[in-house]
Design an enzyme around this catalytic site. Sequence first.
Site, PDB file in Angstrom:
ATOM      1  N   ARG A   1      -8.866  -0.614   4.304  1.00  0.00           N
ATOM      2  CA  ARG A   1      -8.024   0.452   3.751  1.00  0.00           C
ATOM      3  C   ARG A   1      -6.645  -0.089   3.397  1.00  0.00           C
ATOM      4  O   ARG A   1      -5.995   0.433   2.493  1.00  0.00           O
ATOM      5  CB  ARG A   1      -7.857   1.570   4.777  1.00  0.00           C
ATOM      6  CG  ARG A   1      -9.125   2.334   5.025  1.00  0.00           C
ATOM      7  CD  ARG A   1      -8.853   3.492   5.932  1.00  0.00           C
ATOM      8  NE  ARG A   1      -7.783   4.312   5.354  1.00  0.00           N
ATOM      9  CZ  ARG A   1      -7.366   5.456   5.861  1.00  0.00           C
ATOM     10  NH1 ARG A   1      -7.911   5.918   6.945  1.00  0.00           N
ATOM     11  NH2 ARG A   1      -6.401   6.137   5.286  1.00  0.00           N
TER      12      ARG A   1
ATOM     13  N   CYS B   1      -5.455  12.480  13.015  1.00  0.00           N
ATOM     14  CA  CYS B   1      -6.166  11.210  12.828  1.00  0.00           C
ATOM     15  C   CYS B   1      -6.042  10.387  14.087  1.00  0.00           C
ATOM     16  O   CYS B   1      -5.430  10.822  15.059  1.00  0.00           O
ATOM     17  CB  CYS B   1      -5.675  10.481  11.586  1.00  0.00           C
ATOM     18  SG  CYS B   1      -4.151   9.613  11.829  1.00  0.00           S
TER      19      CYS B   1
ATOM     20  N   ARG C   1      -0.119  14.327  13.371  1.00  0.00           N
ATOM     21  CA  ARG C   1       0.421  14.146  12.023  1.00  0.00           C
ATOM     22  C   ARG C   1       0.440  15.423  11.173  1.00  0.00           C
ATOM     23  O   ARG C   1      -0.207  15.481  10.116  1.00  0.00           O
ATOM     24  CB  ARG C   1      -0.326  13.007  11.303  1.00  0.00           C
ATOM     25  CG  ARG C   1      -0.275  11.719  12.078  1.00  0.00           C
ATOM     26  CD  ARG C   1      -0.959  10.589  11.384  1.00  0.00           C
ATOM     27  NE  ARG C   1      -0.200  10.035  10.281  1.00  0.00           N
ATOM     28  CZ  ARG C   1      -0.614   9.069   9.509  1.00  0.00           C
ATOM     29  NH1 ARG C   1      -1.788   8.529   9.715  1.00  0.00           N
ATOM     30  NH2 ARG C   1       0.121   8.618   8.521  1.00  0.00           N
TER      31      ARG C   1
ATOM     32  N   ASP D   1       4.054   0.379  12.218  1.00  0.00           N
ATOM     33  CA  ASP D   1       2.926  -0.306  11.578  1.00  0.00           C
ATOM     34  C   ASP D   1       2.828  -1.792  11.960  1.00  0.00           C
ATOM     35  O   ASP D   1       1.883  -2.471  11.559  1.00  0.00           O
ATOM     36  CB  ASP D   1       3.015  -0.177  10.045  1.00  0.00           C
ATOM     37  CG  ASP D   1       2.775   1.249   9.582  1.00  0.00           C
ATOM     38  OD1 ASP D   1       2.258   2.058  10.365  1.00  0.00           O
ATOM     39  OD2 ASP D   1       3.113   1.562   8.420  1.00  0.00           O
TER      40      ASP D   1
ATOM     41  N   LYS E   1       0.827  -1.210   0.000  1.00  0.00           N
ATOM     42  CA  LYS E   1       0.000   0.000   0.000  1.00  0.00           C
ATOM     43  C   LYS E   1       0.860   1.257   0.000  1.00  0.00           C
ATOM     44  O   LYS E   1       0.647   2.175  -0.791  1.00  0.00           O
ATOM     45  CB  LYS E   1      -0.903  -0.007   1.241  1.00  0.00           C
ATOM     46  CG  LYS E   1      -1.578   1.323   1.519  1.00  0.00           C
ATOM     47  CD  LYS E   1      -2.477   1.269   2.744  1.00  0.00           C
ATOM     48  CE  LYS E   1      -1.800   1.468   4.074  1.00  0.00           C
ATOM     49  NZ  LYS E   1      -1.493   2.860   4.453  1.00  0.00           N
ATOM     50  N   ASN E   2       1.826   1.290   0.920  1.00  0.00           N
ATOM     51  CA  ASN E   2       2.573   2.539   1.105  1.00  0.00           C
ATOM     52  C   ASN E   2       3.609   2.786   0.018  1.00  0.00           C
ATOM     53  O   ASN E   2       4.246   3.843   0.000  1.00  0.00           O
ATOM     54  CB  ASN E   2       3.190   2.583   2.505  1.00  0.00           C
ATOM     55  CG  ASN E   2       2.110   2.752   3.565  1.00  0.00           C
ATOM     56  OD1 ASN E   2       0.956   3.073   3.243  1.00  0.00           O
ATOM     57  ND2 ASN E   2       2.466   2.519   4.811  1.00  0.00           N
TER      58      ASN E   2
HETATM   59  N1  EPU Z   1       5.659  14.485  11.258  1.00  0.00           N
HETATM   60  C1  EPU Z   1       5.725  15.819  11.545  1.00  0.00           C
HETATM   61  N2  EPU Z   1       5.747  16.719  10.510  1.00  0.00           N
HETATM   62  C2  EPU Z   1       5.715  16.325   9.207  1.00  0.00           C
HETATM   63  C3  EPU Z   1       5.642  14.954   8.905  1.00  0.00           C
HETATM   64  C4  EPU Z   1       5.619  14.051   9.959  1.00  0.00           C
HETATM   65  O1  EPU Z   1       5.760  16.215  12.722  1.00  0.00           O
HETATM   66  O2  EPU Z   1       5.730  17.192   8.327  1.00  0.00           O
HETATM   67  C5  EPU Z   1       5.662  13.496  12.356  1.00  0.00           C
HETATM   68  C6  EPU Z   1       4.379  12.652  12.390  1.00  0.00           C
HETATM   69  O3  EPU Z   1       3.362  13.310  13.112  1.00  0.00           O
HETATM   70  C7  EPU Z   1       4.870  11.387  13.055  1.00  0.00           C
HETATM   71  C8  EPU Z   1       6.299  11.242  12.522  1.00  0.00           C
HETATM   72  O4  EPU Z   1       6.666  12.542  12.074  1.00  0.00           O
HETATM   73  O5  EPU Z   1       4.906  11.545  14.444  1.00  0.00           O
HETATM   74  C9  EPU Z   1       6.486  10.263  11.372  1.00  0.00           C
HETATM   75  O6  EPU Z   1       5.471  10.465  10.413  1.00  0.00           O
HETATM   76  P1  EPU Z   1       5.662  10.178   8.860  1.00  0.00           P
HETATM   77  O7  EPU Z   1       5.531  11.471   8.146  1.00  0.00           O
HETATM   78  O8  EPU Z   1       6.877   9.374   8.618  1.00  0.00           O
HETATM   79  O9  EPU Z   1       4.376   9.320   8.562  1.00  0.00           O
HETATM   80  P2  EPU Z   1       3.544   9.359   7.231  1.00  0.00           P
HETATM   81  O10 EPU Z   1       4.466   9.608   6.102  1.00  0.00           O
HETATM   82  O11 EPU Z   1       2.353  10.224   7.398  1.00  0.00           O
HETATM   83  C10 EPU Z   1       3.836   6.836   6.628  1.00  0.00           C
HETATM   84  C11 EPU Z   1       2.935   5.679   6.373  1.00  0.00           C
HETATM   85  C12 EPU Z   1       2.289   5.256   7.697  1.00  0.00           C
HETATM   86  C13 EPU Z   1       3.405   4.868   8.655  1.00  0.00           C
HETATM   87  C14 EPU Z   1       4.367   6.051   8.839  1.00  0.00           C
HETATM   88  C15 EPU Z   1       5.558   5.731   9.704  1.00  0.00           C
HETATM   89  C16 EPU Z   1       2.246   6.058   4.090  1.00  0.00           C
HETATM   90  C17 EPU Z   1       1.159   6.402   3.145  1.00  0.00           C
HETATM   91  N3  EPU Z   1       1.924   6.053   5.397  1.00  0.00           N
HETATM   92  O12 EPU Z   1       3.014   7.876   7.148  1.00  0.00           O
HETATM   93  O13 EPU Z   1       1.497   4.132   7.411  1.00  0.00           O
HETATM   94  O14 EPU Z   1       2.871   4.520   9.895  1.00  0.00           O
HETATM   95  O15 EPU Z   1       4.856   6.473   7.543  1.00  0.00           O
HETATM   96  O16 EPU Z   1       6.265   4.662   9.206  1.00  0.00           O
HETATM   97  O17 EPU Z   1       3.362   5.759   3.686  1.00  0.00           O
HETATM   98  C18 EPU Z   1      -0.199   2.545   7.840  1.00  0.00           C
HETATM   99  O18 EPU Z   1       0.100   2.009   6.754  1.00  0.00           O
HETATM  100  O19 EPU Z   1      -0.963   2.003   8.676  1.00  0.00           O
HETATM  101  C19 EPU Z   1       0.364   3.851   8.156  1.00  0.00           C
HETATM  102  C20 EPU Z   1      -0.169   4.656   9.070  1.00  0.00           C
END
Ligand code: EPU
Length: 421
Positions: free
Chosen positions: A400, A120, A125, A308, A22-23
């Site tokens: 999802r 969420c 996030r 995850d 998915k990711n």
């Molecule tokens: N964060 C910030 N600012 C930003 C971006 C992130 O503070 O601009 C914080 C987030 O709040 C969090 C941490 O940094 O505390 C890491 O978040 P990240 O941005 O890495 O998460 P994401 O990119 O939104 C992806 C996956 C998630 C997975 C996370 C961590 C996708 C589409 N989603 O989310 O997947 O948990 O990385 O590995 O790639 C899932 O599949 O169930 C899922 C939630």
Amino acid sequence: MDKIVVKGGPALHGEVKASGAKNAALPILASSLLADGKSTYRNVPDLVDVSTMLKVLRTMGCGAERLSETAKDVCEVTVGAGITPEAPYELVKTMRASVLVLGPLVARYGRARVSLPGGCAIGARPIDQHLKGLKALGADITLTEGYVEARAERLRGATVNFDLITVTGTENVMMAAVLAKGRTVLENCAREPEVEELARVLNKMGARIEGGGTSVITIDGVDALHPVEHAILPDRIEAGTLLVAAAISGGDVLVKHAVPEHMEAVVLKLREAGCTVTTENGGVRCKAPQTLRPVDVTTTEHPGFPTDMQAQLMVLLSVAQGTSVISEHIFENRFMHVAELHRMGADITIQGPTAVVKGVPKLSGAPVMATDLRASASLILAGLRAEGRTDVQRVYHLDRGYERLELKLRSLGADIQRMKA
Ligand code: EPU
């Protein structure tokens, strides 16, 4: 609305195939916006989140379809004239990853209007790091009426040092930089296999990226990209979930296509818990031990233990012989499954970002409610082990991100069905 009904007991045995990730699929579908023409993707998992991304692309004026029943894993995205570079609130609110269109849109069309994702279930996030990166590349960013508006004549290469490691942030800024003028250096990048995969796909499209999958990514901007054909890599989190299913049910399962190099931290923890985990026949096998041992684990960015997989490992450790300590370092609110696991007899205490899991001899079936994607998977895993019947409500969370998990588990011998709630 559907629910999943599991009757605990049967040990799972056999082979099952991991679906596409998915990711990886989500950013790759978004990257189609970077080139005119038709891109074709294979091994795309049939998930609600993927359908949402296809809908986001269609809303903008792209052709974005999954092919017929006979080639269900194939998606085609066609980009032509008349794209409206906008992702509306109605779609972004249902899937935060819609924000992945921001980088490609501003790079390609000089303009993007994307709804700001809200918080969420698992945490606040924010996307400040996405915006910091785009600003560094010269985008003019404004926030109005709940939307991020980004504008730029043409982005310019720059050095971006992310304040924290973010997966989609790295992906968004990398997608923007491929069409920028000059060299971009991204520092403190996410090293997830999905980021590396996106870099691979962008390079196939004609981009010049080095270091995808490492913490420093260097991108030399090009003037134009071309469409691509690509098969999405297997889902390491789905694979890990299936390995835990083998372990918790006392079984022995081979997850075909699982890539061991992508799952080292998970494999290590399963071994520490007493499981026999081996690599064979293009997959990963997990055989349950007689007795599960407790394990301490902290979630961190890749190559550390993935957040995850935290809920799934917690369920396994809830029936281990002894006390485990699980620390969640990525999301501030990712223990929502604990309250539901209590209802099944688990002994788990939360202290801030840490959960102390005292193994219990047995879990008992109960009606429970899924709160997010990985939490729903963990409740199903608990149901496999529990005495009696577990009804997992709100499985739209599960759909999802897992491609018919109940069918995969049933093919391994689980007593599990989807029913109308
Ligand atoms: N964060 C910030 N600012 C930003 C971006 C992130 O503070 O601009 C914080 C987030 O709040 C969090 C941490 O940094 O505390 C890491 O978040 P990240 O941005 O890495 O998460 P994401 O990119 O939104 C992806 C996956 C998630 C997975 C996370 C961590 C996708 C589409 N989603 O989310 O997947 O948990 O990385 O590995 O790639 C899932 O599949 O169930 C899922 C939630």
